[in-house]
Design an enzyme around this catalytic site. Structure first.
Site, mmCIF file in Angstrom:
data_model
loop_
_atom_site.group_PDB
_atom_site.id
_atom_site.type_symbol
_atom_site.label_atom_id
_atom_site.label_comp_id
_atom_site.label_asym_id
_atom_site.label_seq_id
_atom_site.Cartn_x
_atom_site.Cartn_y
_atom_site.Cartn_z
ATOM 1 N N GLU A 85 -11.462 6.161 1.248
ATOM 2 C CA GLU A 85 -12.369 6.487 2.359
ATOM 3 C C GLU A 85 -11.633 7.460 3.271
ATOM 4 O O GLU A 85 -10.546 7.141 3.767
ATOM 5 C CB GLU A 85 -12.716 5.220 3.154
ATOM 6 C CG GLU A 85 -13.703 4.309 2.472
ATOM 7 C CD GLU A 85 -14.029 3.065 3.304
ATOM 8 O OE1 GLU A 85 -15.142 2.570 3.211
ATOM 9 O OE2 GLU A 85 -13.143 2.577 4.037
ATOM 10 N N ASN B 249 -6.624 -1.514 -2.733
ATOM 11 C CA ASN B 249 -5.547 -2.241 -3.401
ATOM 12 C C ASN B 249 -6.031 -2.807 -4.732
ATOM 13 O O ASN B 249 -7.066 -3.475 -4.744
ATOM 14 C CB ASN B 249 -5.107 -3.372 -2.457
ATOM 15 C CG ASN B 249 -3.880 -4.102 -2.940
ATOM 16 O OD1 ASN B 249 -3.167 -3.634 -3.813
ATOM 17 N ND2 ASN B 249 -3.654 -5.278 -2.370
ATOM 18 N N LYS C 249 1.397 0.877 15.348
ATOM 19 C CA LYS C 249 0.998 2.151 14.738
ATOM 20 C C LYS C 249 1.106 3.266 15.792
ATOM 21 O O LYS C 249 1.643 4.339 15.524
ATOM 22 C CB LYS C 249 -0.434 2.062 14.186
ATOM 23 C CG LYS C 249 -0.536 1.225 12.883
ATOM 24 C CD LYS C 249 -1.942 1.178 12.339
ATOM 25 C CE LYS C 249 -2.167 0.147 11.235
ATOM 26 N NZ LYS C 249 -1.777 0.488 9.889
ATOM 27 N N MET D 27 0.820 -1.209 0.000
ATOM 28 C CA MET D 27 0.000 0.000 0.000
ATOM 29 C C MET D 27 0.858 1.264 0.000
ATOM 30 O O MET D 27 0.570 2.217 -0.720
ATOM 31 C CB MET D 27 -0.946 0.005 1.206
ATOM 32 C CG MET D 27 -1.960 -1.102 1.200
ATOM 33 S SD MET D 27 -2.932 -1.182 -0.309
ATOM 34 C CE MET D 27 -3.958 0.252 -0.133
ATOM 35 N N GLU E 227 -0.789 -4.030 10.017
ATOM 36 C CA GLU E 227 -2.038 -3.785 10.728
ATOM 37 C C GLU E 227 -1.920 -4.198 12.198
ATOM 38 O O GLU E 227 -2.366 -5.289 12.604
ATOM 39 C CB GLU E 227 -3.154 -4.579 10.009
ATOM 40 C CG GLU E 227 -4.561 -4.248 10.434
ATOM 41 C CD GLU E 227 -5.057 -2.885 9.947
ATOM 42 O OE1 GLU E 227 -4.252 -2.048 9.556
ATOM 43 O OE2 GLU E 227 -6.274 -2.685 10.005
ATOM 44 N N SER F 102 -7.132 -0.704 7.619
ATOM 45 C CA SER F 102 -8.401 -1.150 7.033
ATOM 46 C C SER F 102 -9.403 -1.575 8.096
ATOM 47 O O SER F 102 -10.584 -1.716 7.793
ATOM 48 C CB SER F 102 -8.203 -2.285 6.026
ATOM 49 O OG SER F 102 -6.982 -2.896 6.135
ATOM 50 N N ASP G 194 10.623 3.291 6.016
ATOM 51 C CA ASP G 194 10.310 1.932 6.473
ATOM 52 C C ASP G 194 11.292 1.630 7.600
ATOM 53 O O ASP G 194 11.976 2.535 8.091
ATOM 54 C CB ASP G 194 10.419 0.935 5.300
ATOM 55 C CG ASP G 194 9.559 -0.306 5.530
ATOM 56 O OD1 ASP G 194 9.893 -1.086 6.455
ATOM 57 O OD2 ASP G 194 8.553 -0.496 4.822
HETATM 58 P P1 NAD Z 1 2.800 -4.711 3.880
HETATM 59 O O1 NAD Z 1 3.090 -5.813 4.809
HETATM 60 O O2 NAD Z 1 2.921 -4.940 2.411
HETATM 61 O O3 NAD Z 1 3.763 -3.472 4.217
HETATM 62 C C1 NAD Z 1 3.953 -2.967 5.499
HETATM 63 C C2 NAD Z 1 5.309 -2.290 5.529
HETATM 64 O O4 NAD Z 1 5.414 -1.567 6.745
HETATM 65 C C3 NAD Z 1 6.485 -3.263 5.496
HETATM 66 O O5 NAD Z 1 7.382 -2.881 4.474
HETATM 67 C C4 NAD Z 1 7.110 -3.127 6.876
HETATM 68 O O6 NAD Z 1 8.521 -3.313 6.872
HETATM 69 C C5 NAD Z 1 6.743 -1.702 7.227
HETATM 70 N N1 NAD Z 1 6.753 -1.416 8.652
HETATM 71 C C6 NAD Z 1 6.286 -2.169 9.673
HETATM 72 N N2 NAD Z 1 6.466 -1.513 10.860
HETATM 73 C C7 NAD Z 1 7.024 -0.319 10.567
HETATM 74 C C8 NAD Z 1 7.422 0.793 11.336
HETATM 75 N N3 NAD Z 1 7.271 0.818 12.648
HETATM 76 N N4 NAD Z 1 7.966 1.861 10.707
HETATM 77 C C9 NAD Z 1 8.122 1.862 9.367
HETATM 78 N N5 NAD Z 1 7.755 0.824 8.587
HETATM 79 C C10 NAD Z 1 7.211 -0.258 9.167
HETATM 80 O O7 NAD Z 1 1.377 -4.170 4.281
HETATM 81 P P2 NAD Z 1 0.258 -3.495 3.356
HETATM 82 O O8 NAD Z 1 -0.559 -4.538 2.733
HETATM 83 O O9 NAD Z 1 0.906 -2.444 2.513
HETATM 84 O O10 NAD Z 1 -0.666 -2.803 4.463
HETATM 85 C C11 NAD Z 1 -0.300 -1.627 5.120
HETATM 86 C C12 NAD Z 1 -1.519 -1.018 5.792
HETATM 87 O O11 NAD Z 1 -2.523 -0.764 4.816
HETATM 88 C C13 NAD Z 1 -2.199 -1.902 6.835
HETATM 89 O O12 NAD Z 1 -2.695 -1.084 7.846
HETATM 90 C C14 NAD Z 1 -3.339 -2.559 6.064
HETATM 91 O O13 NAD Z 1 -4.402 -2.942 6.890
HETATM 92 C C15 NAD Z 1 -3.734 -1.426 5.168
HETATM 93 N N6 NAD Z 1 -4.411 -1.820 3.917
HETATM 94 C C16 NAD Z 1 -4.000 -2.899 3.213
HETATM 95 C C17 NAD Z 1 -4.652 -3.237 2.024
HETATM 96 C C18 NAD Z 1 -4.195 -4.415 1.212
HETATM 97 O O14 NAD Z 1 -4.996 -4.922 0.402
HETATM 98 N N7 NAD Z 1 -2.965 -4.864 1.341
HETATM 99 C C19 NAD Z 1 -5.731 -2.460 1.571
HETATM 100 C C20 NAD Z 1 -6.118 -1.325 2.306
HETATM 101 C C21 NAD Z 1 -5.447 -1.020 3.485
#
Ligand code: NAD
Length: 735
Positions: free
Chosen positions: A486, A477, A431, A348, A426, A453, A367
């Site tokens: 949203e 996504n 967070k 994302m 998540e 989400s 990151d």
């Molecule tokens: P992901 O696992 O692909 O990426 C998360 C990234 O965050 C990783 O690269 C990780 O190293 C990094 N990270 C973790 N802790 C960290 C910190 N303290 N500081 C900096 N970086 C950190 O996850 P994603 O699928 O991209 O999801 C990210 C967020 O978006 C979540 O909250 C998820 O619920 C939400 N989301 C996901 C989707 C989806 O379909 N994947 C859709 C909408 C919302």
């Protein structure tokens, strides 16, 4: 003469004769639109010019930057939507006759096109003897009518094939896609193309200026045509049949074109969008007649699509989108966003950062490790430098965008941005830890947003010093394809934060919908009952194939079972848990999902879910014996389902949840719900939206359908909102 505010006429006394220059620029609107009053004025101008002596040419152009004519006035279209067929024919004929005069008046007519030239505007241009186009990024010629369930009805289907050939015209009209100046010139639609002048690129043009290169080119063309009269030969040729015994396209070619185009259209539309096929039929049928008769066939064919259910549904989607563009979310003034930062460079985070970079915003991407940041930056650059034409990275684009993306491990650099978007994994604690670390570095006005989400925005804001600057910014996504965002208002979120988040989302080209905080927010809350019901149907004995087929026949882009595999079964368990905790009386998680995950089947991401995704099939789903064996252990009945029942079982819980979302105040209008579902989960546009579809069925009928499922418990219990609607006029949309 009473000029409409859009049109102004000037006569230029050139050495070779008098040239009329009709200039379009509606100062009160962002776009030039052909309303009835404009058409009346246009007709008066033509009358006037025909009565004058000495006119050698008419140039029609616009001085509105980026906009020649955006099309007909759709609000007026909607006002006519219930007209009987014989009146609709007359509406089409009036347009054809008016524009048809451009190919009959005693002087050459030229459309000088700078900016978008769409729909009715494209028809006006196509009736001119000549078209000159500005070769710039904004200029695009298109007949987008099929996207509204229509086809051109003012001569577009009759005239275009006679100028650019039937195959090109079929592609233009049935795809609704635009072409640029060079493509228009290559197919013979534009007779000349003018390069962008390096100076004054976007300045409003002075009507009489000799520095205006498009107008100059048009005047040169008038001079040439006044002398050589080539346009008169073309007038004869473009009025004649395309195929005849004397020549033109042969019957064999016509048959081949018809068969290939119709197969392609069927594959693209899956039978849900009738307009492209109807247009094809009209164009093929009119190949053997002259342009006058072709216009008559077009007008009659137009009555088949105008006012049809799909036309009405697609118009609704158009108006939802249009209204969304004008909504700011609140009355507060948004703060300026000149830079962005994204923390979490995963799926994302990369998508959000790429969207910001594409809109020219300097964007920091952070990151937890240099490796993760590097991977993220690489992902962003791959996306922003992608060139559709060459189907790969474009070096020039990469060079243009590279300076805008800054991969960093420094909180200070992240905090420098005007908006910081958190997209880490998540987990509420992680967070909140991140916010506690970042917030002291943020300025008083910086927005902090979360892409969560499922986690309530209000609880994420609990320990913030400035919760008023915090809100949810939930992208979908893949970010590059899903237009919805949203914007989630937490209990303490300020109006200005909402206004700024909305403005930022729009800057990214997205459609933001403001919702209140709550489990699953809007889209996931409405989607989950539908998804969960699919699993309960499997438990009752329905097959995966039947369930997915019912959803796809309704028009969903994929079935709910395949959607589980796309989302990830582990992620779906988590989301289901959140919804179960919030609404235990109606969301009962199926035991199938945990059993699948326990067997290592997580969905597309590991190649095994409800389906297998073997590499040999290029990742396409194939039935899985192992998955079916797992499901079999959880099947508790062996019911035979008719497809109508499957559709109702899937769609009714979704509709009921949508009414609850309105009752709870999470969403603010049926329009917001419909737009969010179309743009967030691909709810079929030809249905017009979930509530638009329900209006088509009627609230009373829905109550009746629900009556059949009352033994299934709370999840099929009619809501007060539904009952009240049924007691009223039966429609969810206000009239
Ligand atoms: P992901 O696992 O692909 O990426 C998360 C990234 O965050 C990783 O690269 C990780 O190293 C990094 N990270 C973790 N802790 C960290 C910190 N303290 N500081 C900096 N970086 C950190 O996850 P994603 O699928 O991209 O999801 C990210 C967020 O978006 C979540 O909250 C998820 O619920 C939400 N989301 C996901 C989707 C989806 O379909 N994947 C859709 C909408 C919302």
């Amino acid at each position: 003469m009473s000029d409409s505010s859009l049109l102004s006429l000037a006569i230029r006394n050139e050495e070779f004769g008098d040239v009329a220059v009709l200039t379009l620029n509606d100062p009160n609107k962002g776009a030039n639109v052909l309303s009835q009053s404009v058409l009346v004025d246009f007709e008066k101008h033509l009358d006037d010019l025909e009565d004058r002596d000495g006119i050698v040419g008419l140039v029609i152009r616009s001085t509105k930057p980026g906009n020649f004519i955006a099309g007909a006035d759709l609000k007026e279209f909607v006002a006519d939507i219930d007209l009987p067929a014989e009146e609709v024919v007359k509406v089409a004929q009036r347009g054809q006759q008016l524009f048809g005069r451009l190919a009959k008046v005693p002087f050459v007519t030229i459309a000088a096109i700078d900016g978008v030239c769409l729909g009715g505007g494209a028809e006006l241009a196509i009736w001119c003897d000549r078209r000159i186009m500005m070769d710039n990024a904004q200029t695009s010629f298109a007949f987008p009518e099929v996207k509204l369930g229509l086809f051109p009805g003012w001569g577009g289907t009759a005239r275009t094939p006679r100028i650019v050939g039937l195959a090109n015209a079929v592609e233009l009209v049935t795809s609704g896609e635009g072409i640029d100046a060079k493509a228009a010139q290559a197919m013979g639609l534009a007779q000349d193309v003018v390069q962008v002048s390096p100076h004054r690129p976007d300045a409003e043009k002075d009507e009489t200026s000799h520095e205006e290169p498009l107008l100059e080119a048009a005047l040169r063309m008038v001079c040439h045509e006044a002398e050589h009269k080539d346009y008169l030969k073309d007038r004869d040729c473009w009025a004649a049949p395309i195929s005849s015994e004397e020549g033109g396209i042969s019957d064999t070619e016509l048959g081949f074109l018809g068969a290939t185009a119709s197969a392609y259209i069927q594959q693209q539309t899956k039978g849900n969008y009738p307009a492209p096929l109807a247009a094809l039929e009209v164009m093929l049928g009119a190949a053997g007649v002259d342009v006058e008769q072709a216009c008559q066939m077009e007008a009659e064919g137009f009555t088949e699509v105008f006012g049809s259910p799909v036309n009405r549904a697609l118009l609704n989607v158009f108006f939802l989108r249009d209204a969304n563009k004008k909504q700011a979310g609140t009355d507060a003034e948004p703060a300026k966003i000149n830079s962005a930062a994204v923390v979490g460079a995963g799926i994302m985070g990369q998508g959000i950062a790429a969207a910001s970079v594409k809109r020219g915003l300097p964007t920091a991407l952070g990151d937890i490790s240099a490796e993760a940041v590097g991977r993220g930056v690489q992902g962003v650059l791959t996306e922003v430098s992608y060139n559709k034409q060459i189907k790969g990275p474009d070096v020039a684009k990469a060079l243009e965008y590279t300076p805008l993306i800054n991969g960093t491990l420094s909180d200070g650099e992240i905090a420098n941005a005007d908006i910081v978007i958190e997209a880490i994994y998540e987990n509420q604690e992680a967070k909140q830890e991140l916010y506690a670390r970042l917030e002291p570095h943020l300025s008083e006005s910086t927005l902090l947003c979360t892409n969560t989400s499922t986690i309530p925005v209000t609880s994420l804001a609990e320990s913030l010093e400035r919760p008023e600057n915090f809100c949810g910014l939930h992208f979908f996504n893949p970010v590059r394809r899903m237009p919805l965002v949203e914007v989630i208002r937490g209990e303490k979120t300020s109006d200005q934060t909402i206004a700024t988040a909305v403005a930022y989302s729009k800057k990214l080209g997205k459609s933001p919908v403001v919702v209140s905080d709550g489990p699953g927010f809007l889209v996931n809350r409405v989607l989950l009952p539908y998804m969960n019901e699919a699993l309960l149907l499997l438990e009752e004995g329905a097959s995966i194939k039947a369930v997915d087929r019912a959803a796809k026949s309704f028009g969903m882009p994929m079935g709910p079972i395949e959607l589980y595999d796309t989302v990830g079964l582990d992620v779906a368990i988590h989301a289901g848990g959140v919804m179960h905790a919030a609404f235990p009386d109606r969301i009962e998680p199926s035991s199938i999902l945990p059993a699948m995950v326990e067997a290592g089947r997580k969905g597309k991401k590991n190649g095994q879910g409800f389906f297998d995704y073997p590499k040999s099939k290029k990742g396409r789903p194939v039935p899985s014996d192992e998955a079916n064996a797992i499901i079999a252990k959880h099947v508790t009945a062996s019911k035979e389902f008719k497809s109508k029942e499957l559709t109702e079982r899937l769609m009714l819980p979704m509709l009921l949840e949508a009414t609850r979302v309105l009752e709870d105040g999470v969403a603010h209008s049926v329009a917001d719900v419909d737009l969010a579902l179309i743009f967030g989960i691909g709810f079929p546009p030809f249905r017009g939206g979930l509530f638009f579809w329900a209006d088509h069925v009627g609230a009373a009928k829905i109550l009746e359908q629900l009556g059949e499922y009352q033994e299934l418990g709370k999840r099929y219990e009619p809501t007060d909102f539904l009952k009240k609607t049924a007691e009223g006029d039966g429609k969810f949309y206000p009239h």
